[in-house]
Design an enzyme around this catalytic site. Structure first.
Site: not given
Length: 638
Positions: A370, A520, A522
């Site tokens: 991100e 990440d 998730n």
């Protein structure tokens, strides 16, 4: 104590107090508080600046004209087509200068007329007109102003019948060319190094790093240019031009001190090219330095990373930074992160904490998710390059955020990089693609995903071994365990193919190339991704495949060939928000080639919920950075 300091800061500096000043080619947005200070270029006298960027159809011309006899002191700017003749360009200059003189003469005449018509006291105390109409009519007519002359040439000849493009070509081999205006010779200099655009952040906190939020140079390099920071107190007049400045730093980045609180900061840049030095440009921060939030929990973690690791070890950081792309909306501010104080959600505030946190870990490999494109270009890359890091950014498809991988150039040599969008490589692996391609609802959903995979091949300078660093951020949706597991399956197929190619091309033995996979994901440890990495197999019975009944994946199993483990284990939380808190980030490493020597402790849940959840005034992201120290296995080391 930590919470008390942070809450005091929240009350003292609400988000709506932040404002921004920006300078782009000498144009400044006004201050909200009405102060009259202006950031400036320091133009040299008797110099005309011509600038023509490669491929540009126009040439910018600027000069500072001072003509005492005409009471003229002004910077003139022109933007002319390079196909235009010199004569047309000079006529435009002449007209603009003449207009300026005419305006000054009109203002001067108006003042004289007002003075002449103003009533004056007589001997008997009555007011009389200082001069009547007849007296004015008897005055001799005004002498017409001398014509404005503007020319370009050398001291031997004036240039004519050429275009600006041809003039620029002559400037390359004729150094003594002048623009003559009102008998004043201005030496023409072409493509001088310059600060094209500069901006300072709207928030500057004590004990945090400050640097330009934007710095664009033409014909100069950031590394070769000179910088200075000054501090000064705003006088009672609120006139920034009267600030007495004190120099505090001669670097691009300044670590603001506690004693700077209440002071305004000024940033000066003198751009330098290969052989020439340009104009110094300065810009003053609109707001004074503010108190920081006190000690942040990541600074406690920094106590475990006081120095860089020795050459035979390397520290890995994996961190989802929480992109501004996902926080800069009403929904984010009121719903998704409604618990976060508004100012602490602003990127100008959060990036100061992020930079300090990342630098304090003293890592050797940084895998970030991100990462906004502008944050990579304007913040991470310039700051980390000063710390001898190199890195690259891989945006998601049609999205202004993505992945970034950095490495310490003192410990690793860069060999190659490979970045892909996972949905765009799936058909390259028919062994998996053919088993899911007939599932229309599934196919429609997975091909629309913009998930990226970033691969960076490094060579360890101390061990002379190779490290393939993978970085990703998988799809987030709660009902998409099957999507994530498929994305990961395709990613591992691509990694395996790349791994085998590297071994062939570099003629590497089985112990000379290790895999490191950060990101990440998730996905919690109970799901298929963690099982696939640690057990190397996921069967068709895995619950992930049925996370969405309409898109259910049936009769599919996955394998991967690497012996992998999670360097930081499975901490209770790597993501902690009001709506969700779990372990979804990992640093996976190849256990037969690498070993973990230390793991930096995670913050406690009490720290995480100090402000209910994160992000908060002391946590800049909704994720927690994973930090682990690794080294090559002893039996395969030097």
């Amino acid at each position: 104590m930590l919470g008390h300091l942070a809450k005091q800061f929240c009350i003292a500096y609400p988000a709506n107090t932040l404002c921004k000043l920006r300078l782009v080619v000498g144009v400044a947005l006004p201050r909200r508080d009405g102060s009259n200070f202006q950031p400036t270029h320091r133009y040299r006298m008797h110099t005309a600046y011509f600038k023509h960027l490669p491929g540009d159809s126009h040439c910018q011309i600027r000069f500072h004209l001072v003509a005492a006899q005409h009471r003229l002191d002004k910077v003139f700017n022109f933007n002319r087509s390079i196909d235009e003749s010199v004569e047309v360009c000079l006529e435009r200059m002449r007209c603009n200068i003449e207009k300026e003189l005419t305006k000054k003469n009109k203002r001067k005449a108006s003042k004289k007329e007002a003075a002449a018509c103003s009533p004056a006291p007589s001997d008997d105390g009555k007011q009389v007109v200082a001069a009547d109409v007849r007296t004015q009519q008897q005055q001799p007519p005004a002498v017409p102003p001398s014509p404005i002359t503007v020319s370009i040439g050398t001291r031997k000849e004036q240039f004519s019948s050429i275009t600006i493009a041809e003039l620029l070509a002559r400037l390359d081999h004729e150094p003594d060319v002048f623009l003559t205006v009102l008998n004043d010779e201005l030496r023409i200099t072409c493509n001088t190094p310059e600060v094209h655009a500069v901006a300072l952040p709207s928030s500057m906190l004590a004990d945090f790093y400050v640097y330009p939020a934007k710095l664009e140079l033409h014909f100069a390099t950031v590394a070769g240019s000179e910088y200075r920071w000054y501090r000064g107190l705003m006088p009672a007049s609120n006139n920034a031009q009267q600030i007495q400045w004190e120099e505090v730093c001669q670097e691009h980045t300044y670590l603001v001190r506690t004693c700077d609180i209440g002071y305004h900061l000024k940033f000066c840049c003198t751009p330098r090219g290969a052989e020439r030095v340009g104009l110094t440009t300065e810009i003053v921060a609109v707001r004074p330095v503010q108190a920081g939030p006190g000690q942040c929990p990541f600074e406690v973690r920094h106590l475990f990373t006081p120095t860089k690791l020795p050459p035979h070890q390397f520290r890995v950081v994996s961190y989802n930074l929480l992109a501004d792309y996902y926080t800069d909306s009403d929904y984010s501010r009121t719903v998704l992160f409604g618990y976060c104080l508004p100012y602490a959600l602003e990127m100008d505030y959060r990036k100061q904490l992020l930079i300090k946190e990342l630098l304090g870990y003293r890592g050797d490999i940084l895998c970030l998710q991100e990462v906004d494109s502008k944050i990579f270009d304007c913040d991470l890359l310039p700051i980390l390059e000063q710390k001898h890091f190199a890195g690259c950014h891989q945006p998601k498809r049609n999205t202004a955020e993505g992945l970034a991988t950095f490495y310490d150039t003192g410990k690793f040599d860069f060999i190659e990089k490979d970045s892909v969008i996972v949905s765009e490589i799936m058909e390259q692996f028919p062994e998996l693609w053919d088993r899911v391609s007939d599932n229309e609802p599934l196919l429609e959903r997975i091909v629309k995903r913009s998930t990226a995979l970033q691969l960076t091949l490094l060579r360890s300078r101390s061990a002379n071994k190779y490290l393939l660093v993978a970085n990703t951020h998988l799809y987030f949706h709660p009902d998409a365990d099957h999507i994530r597991l498929l994305q990961f399956g395709f990613a591992m197929l691509h990694i395996r193919r790349t791994y085998e190619r590297i071994r062939r091309e570099h003629n590497l033995g089985g112990q000379e190339l290790a895999l490191l996979f950060c990101g990440d994901f998730n996905s919690v440890p109970e799901c298929g991704i963690y099982r696939l990495m640690t057990e190397r197999y996921v069967g068709p019975e895995m619950a992930d495949w049925l996370s969405n009944e309409q898109e259910a994946v049936r009769n599919v199993s996955l394998t991967q060939p690497f012996s992998m483990a999670s360097a930081c284990g499975c901490p209770p939380f790597t993501n902690y928000t009001v709506g969700f808190a779990a372990c979804i980030d990992y640093i996976f490493y190849q256990t037969d080639l690498l070993q973990v020597t230390d793991v930096i402790p995670m913050p406690s849940e009490e720290e995480l919920k100090m402000y209910e959840a994160i992000p908060s005034p002391v946590f800049p992201s909704d994720h927690i950075a994973l930090v682990a120290n690794l080294q090559w296995n002893a039996q395969h080391g030097e």
